[in-house]
Design a protein around this motif. Structure first.
Motif, mmCIF file in Angstrom:
data_model
loop_
_atom_site.group_PDB
_atom_site.id
_atom_site.type_symbol
_atom_site.label_atom_id
_atom_site.label_comp_id
_atom_site.label_asym_id
_atom_site.label_seq_id
_atom_site.Cartn_x
_atom_site.Cartn_y
_atom_site.Cartn_z
ATOM 1 N N GLU A 116 0.845 -1.195 0.000
ATOM 2 C CA GLU A 116 0.000 0.000 0.000
ATOM 3 C C GLU A 116 0.880 1.244 0.000
ATOM 4 N N LEU A 117 0.361 2.295 -0.596
ATOM 5 C CA LEU A 117 1.136 3.507 -0.833
ATOM 6 C C LEU A 117 1.798 4.033 0.434
ATOM 7 N N HIS A 118 1.081 4.037 1.557
ATOM 8 C CA HIS A 118 1.642 4.602 2.784
ATOM 9 C C HIS A 118 2.746 3.733 3.385
ATOM 10 N N ASP A 119 2.875 2.478 2.904
ATOM 11 C CA ASP A 119 3.930 1.587 3.401
ATOM 12 C C ASP A 119 5.123 1.504 2.449
ATOM 13 N N ILE A 151 -2.825 2.039 -4.445
ATOM 14 C CA ILE A 151 -3.421 3.145 -3.694
ATOM 15 C C ILE A 151 -4.608 2.583 -2.917
ATOM 16 N N HIS A 172 2.489 11.772 -2.836
ATOM 17 C CA HIS A 172 2.760 11.060 -1.593
ATOM 18 C C HIS A 172 4.245 10.719 -1.449
ATOM 19 N N VAL A 173 4.834 10.105 -2.481
ATOM 20 C CA VAL A 173 6.220 9.646 -2.341
ATOM 21 C C VAL A 173 7.202 10.808 -2.321
ATOM 22 N N THR A 175 6.606 13.886 -1.181
ATOM 23 C CA THR A 175 6.485 14.537 0.131
ATOM 24 C C THR A 175 7.265 13.760 1.184
ATOM 25 N N ARG A 176 7.129 12.453 1.178
ATOM 26 C CA ARG A 176 7.852 11.637 2.151
ATOM 27 C C ARG A 176 9.348 11.632 1.881
#
Length: 217
Positions: A116-119, A151, A172-173, A175-176
């Protein structure tokens, strides 16, 4: 690269334009790379290019084994001047080149055992592959991918428009990445190459100006 040519071209630019270039160059990265595979809707590819520029990703590769097109300048909103565009007619060649450059191959797919995107681990140099509007990515990409990425979705719909997916992933990527300890900025030599290319793309009759510069040397 010819620093003399760079100085000459910059003499045709306003101080405000040069300062704008410098501000944006500080934000550019080649830590991430975006690839679209046989996307047949012209406005989708153009919109992906625009997202690359907006989020500071310098390189976009377009694979056209089936569909061939030109970037829609209206939708790209001038981003074709600032983003490096690479064209391929073989997905295998594109994958091979990116792996040689040290990128892991990331297949964006809502199916299978995807991260998943956040992982997602943003510290790894990554090339994100986006596929056809209906069929998605080819088996060649899926079979050669180092990781699959999805996503999170919470409704009945199981997919997003490719340009929307690309914008979400990149926002997302990137920013991180900027919050990480990774050295994600481009080198000074790369900046100089872009300074020259961006100046050429800004100045009217730049080809003639460059030709005269070398004739007078």
């Amino acid at each position: 690269m010819d620093l003399g040519l760079l100085e000459h071209l910059q003499s045709y630019l306003t101080e405000r334009r040069i300062e704008r270039f410098e501000s944006i160059l500080k934000q550019r990265t080649r830590h991430f790379h975006v690839v679209t595979e046989d996307v047949y809707q012209l406005h989708n590819t153009s919109a992906v290019m625009r997202s690359c520029d907006v989020f500071g990703v310098q390189d976009l590769s377009i694979v056209e084994e089936i569909n061939s097109k030109q970037i829609d300048k209206e939708i790209a909103m001038g981003s074709q001047k600032w983003v490096n565009l690479n064209r391929y007619n073989s997905i295998s060649t594109c994958i091979e080149d990116l792996k040689t450059e040290g990128y892991q191959i990331v297949a964006t797919s809502p199916h299978g055992k995807s991260v998943e995107l956040h992982d997602f681990d943003v510290t790894k140099k990554s090339a994100f592959f986006f596929g056809k509007e209906k069929e998605g990515l080819s088996d060649v990409v899926l079979n050669n991918a180092d990781v699959s990425l999805k996503i999170p979705m919470y409704g009945f719909t199981e997919s997003l428009n490719i340009s929307v997916s690309a914008a979400i992933v990149l926002q997302h990527v990137v920013t991180r990445l900027r919050k990480s300890d990774v050295d994600w900025q481009i080198s000074e030599d790369e900046k100089n190459e872009l300074r020259i290319e961006w100046a050429k793309n800004t100045i009217k009759s730049s080809a003639e100006i460059v030709e005269r510069f070398y004739e007078d040397k």
